[in-house]
Write an enzyme that holds these catalytic residues in place. Structure first.
Site, PDB file in Angstrom:
ATOM      1  N   GLN A  61       0.822  -1.182   0.097  1.00  0.00           N
ATOM      2  CA  GLN A  61      -0.163  -0.055   0.014  1.00  0.00           C
ATOM      3  C   GLN A  61       0.956   1.291   0.014  1.00  0.00           C
ATOM      4  OE1 GLN A  61      -3.423   0.119   2.845  1.00  0.00           O
ATOM      5  NE2 GLN A  61      -2.709   2.387   3.485  1.00  0.00           N
ATOM      6  N   GLY A  62       0.807   2.261  -1.067  1.00  0.00           N
ATOM      7  CA  GLY A  62       1.335   3.389  -1.142  1.00  0.00           C
ATOM      8  C   GLY A  62       0.632   4.531  -0.901  1.00  0.00           C
ATOM      9  N   SER A 122       1.131   6.595   2.756  1.00  0.00           N
ATOM     10  CA  SER A 122       1.858   7.489   3.705  1.00  0.00           C
ATOM     11  C   SER A 122       2.949   8.133   2.986  1.00  0.00           C
ATOM     12  CB  SER A 122       2.429   6.767   4.917  1.00  0.00           C
ATOM     13  OG  SER A 122       1.125   6.183   5.808  1.00  0.00           O
ATOM     14  N   SER A 151       4.792  -1.253   3.953  1.00  0.00           N
ATOM     15  CA  SER A 151       4.730  -2.497   4.606  1.00  0.00           C
ATOM     16  C   SER A 151       4.930  -3.628   3.531  1.00  0.00           C
ATOM     17  CB  SER A 151       3.828  -2.794   5.454  1.00  0.00           C
ATOM     18  OG  SER A 151       3.462  -2.202   6.593  1.00  0.00           O
ATOM     19  N   GLU A 182      -9.957  -0.847   6.246  1.00  0.00           N
ATOM     20  CA  GLU A 182      -8.805  -0.924   7.122  1.00  0.00           C
ATOM     21  C   GLU A 182      -9.233  -0.679   8.586  1.00  0.00           C
ATOM     22  OE1 GLU A 182      -4.118   0.493   6.832  1.00  0.00           O
ATOM     23  OE2 GLU A 182      -5.620   2.085   6.420  1.00  0.00           O
ATOM     24  N   GLU A 241      -5.313   9.882  17.425  1.00  0.00           N
ATOM     25  CA  GLU A 241      -5.670  11.350  17.698  1.00  0.00           C
ATOM     26  C   GLU A 241      -6.597  11.930  16.583  1.00  0.00           C
ATOM     27  OE1 GLU A 241      -2.445  10.451  20.247  1.00  0.00           O
ATOM     28  OE2 GLU A 241      -2.746  10.344  18.001  1.00  0.00           O
TER      29      GLU A 241
END
Length: 403
Positions: free
Chosen positions: A125-126, A128, A164, A247, A390
């Site tokens: 997964q791209g 972040s 990851s 997710e 948060e």
């Protein structure tokens, strides 16, 4: 919302157990530390499931899946965790797979779905990026559409981080900015790219536990065919919200929580502190009971989120955020509880089963401790990845004004 007991669930559990007894090879190792299984084991297990008609246990029948209910999927996950099966490719089954099922073209489905069923195409997964934190809408990776002699392409430039298993993946699904003039959440598109494409570079990030599952991924004039755009250009945020809610619902990781609870129950009868068995210490039992109560509550919450998604409820996104916060924070507390319960043995990572002294049989507590400290280190990230706690609390607070 009320959930009635399913009288067929016990027979389904027995069906899963019988399948595992007869089809799970004894030589397929499994990991206790939260890491993904090695590629060969993952692919082998995926093919065994597919041969039995269970190649997509989380998908509806219309998409080629088992069509299991939420309760059945939970039973399947629980029994697989208890039996120690290898992991599935969660990026394929729970993230990009549902996006492809709901938004992709027939050609894209024909290209990618058979590989997911067979386990022959692993994904990463791209999302972040450096400096963006949990603010996905601030991404800076650019994709410019060009037309050449070999057809329409996007030329992608930028960097992703914390990718990851990028070093093992065959393909990546990524967010790119295709309209730099648009507002923050607009102008974003959802692309699929072959990791073997020229211009993609993967660099390892070794985590505090000594494991390699994280990476930096660089894109230097990477040409991605325009046919690999999922959905409509500049409307990738809609797909992103769909994926992120899936997710959030899966990051609770019920099988891991249940395995941790089972380990704690086992240690209650074997571990001692201050000359007393832990099962005789009221403070230990009270803490264990609180963990068990929270796990039961999260199990019901998973069912609620799944039911809301099936009904296309507007509250599903907020509930997914609640589940993400509660589930990941409980993972951290339970992994810390396990380390503390193991006493001195919990302070050792025991990363390699072959690292014991030659000729010495491991003590029972050493075997119980194997992988526990490593998993505790790994679980420190659960309240960060997929959107920090948060950020999730901000989503929840905003949602209160809508319902």
């Amino acid at each position: 919302m009320h959930f009635q007991p399913d009288p067929t669930l016990d027979s389904f559990r027995q069906e899963v157990r019988q399948f595992l007894r007869h089809h799970l090879p004894a030589d397929l190792p499994w990991r206790k530390d939260g890491m993904r299984s090695p590629r060969a084991d993952l692919v082998r297990w995926q093919r065994l499931l597919d041969a039995h008609g269970w190649g997509a246990p989380y998908w509806s029948q219309e998409h080629g899946g088992t069509g299991w209910s939420v309760a059945q999927r939970l039973v399947f996950d629980e029994e697989c965790a208890a039996a120690g099966t290898p992991s599935l490719d969660g990026f394929a089954h729970k993230l990009v797979g549902p996006v492809i099922n709901h938004f992709a073209t027939p050609e894209q489905k024909a290209e990618h779905l058979p590989h997911i069923f067979q386990g022959t195409r692993l994904w990463c997964q791209g999302f972040s990026e450096p400096g963006s934190g949990s603010d996905l809408a601030s991404l800076r990776t650019r994709a410019e559409r060009v037309t050449g002699a070999d057809g329409d392409h996007y030329v992608v430039n930028g960097q992703k981080i914390w990718t990851s298993y990028a070093h093992q993946a065959d393909w990546i699904f990524l967010l790119v900015r295709t309209d730099p003039q648009a507002k923050k959440q607009a102008g974003i598109s959802f692309l699929l790219a072959d990791m073997k494409s020229p211009g993609i570079t993967v660099r390892p990030i070794i985590s505090i536990d000594g494991c390699h599952h994280l990476n930096e991924t660089f894109f230097d004039n990477v040409r991605v065919p325009a046919a690999n755009l999922v959905g409509t250009e500049n409307e990738g945020w809609k797909l992103t919200k769909f994926l992120l809610n899936n997710e959030h619902a899966t990051t609770a990781d019920l099988p891991t929580l249940r395995r941790s609870l089972s380990q704690l129950h086992a240690l209650a009868g074997s571990a001692r502190a201050g000359g007393m068995a832990l099962a005789e210490r009221h403070e230990f039992l009270l803490r264990l009971a609180r963990c068990e109560a929270e796990l039961r509550a999260i199990t019901v919450m998973v069912q609620r989120v799944a039911a809301m998604e099936q009904d296309h409820s507007a509250a599903a996104h907020a509930m997914g955020s609640i589940l993400k916060v509660r589930g990941t924070e409980l993972q951290q507390r339970m992994s810390e509880f396990l380390v503390e319960t193991l006493g001195d043995h919990g302070a050792v990572a025991y990363p390699d089963p072959h690292a014991r002294n030659a000729g010495r049989r491991a003590l029972p507590m050493e075997d119980a401790a194997r992988g526990v400290a490593t998993e505790m280190f790994f679980r420190r990230a659960t309240t960060i990845y997929g959107g920090t706690s948060e950020v999730q609390r901000s989503i929840i607070a905003r949602s209160l004004f809508q319902f």
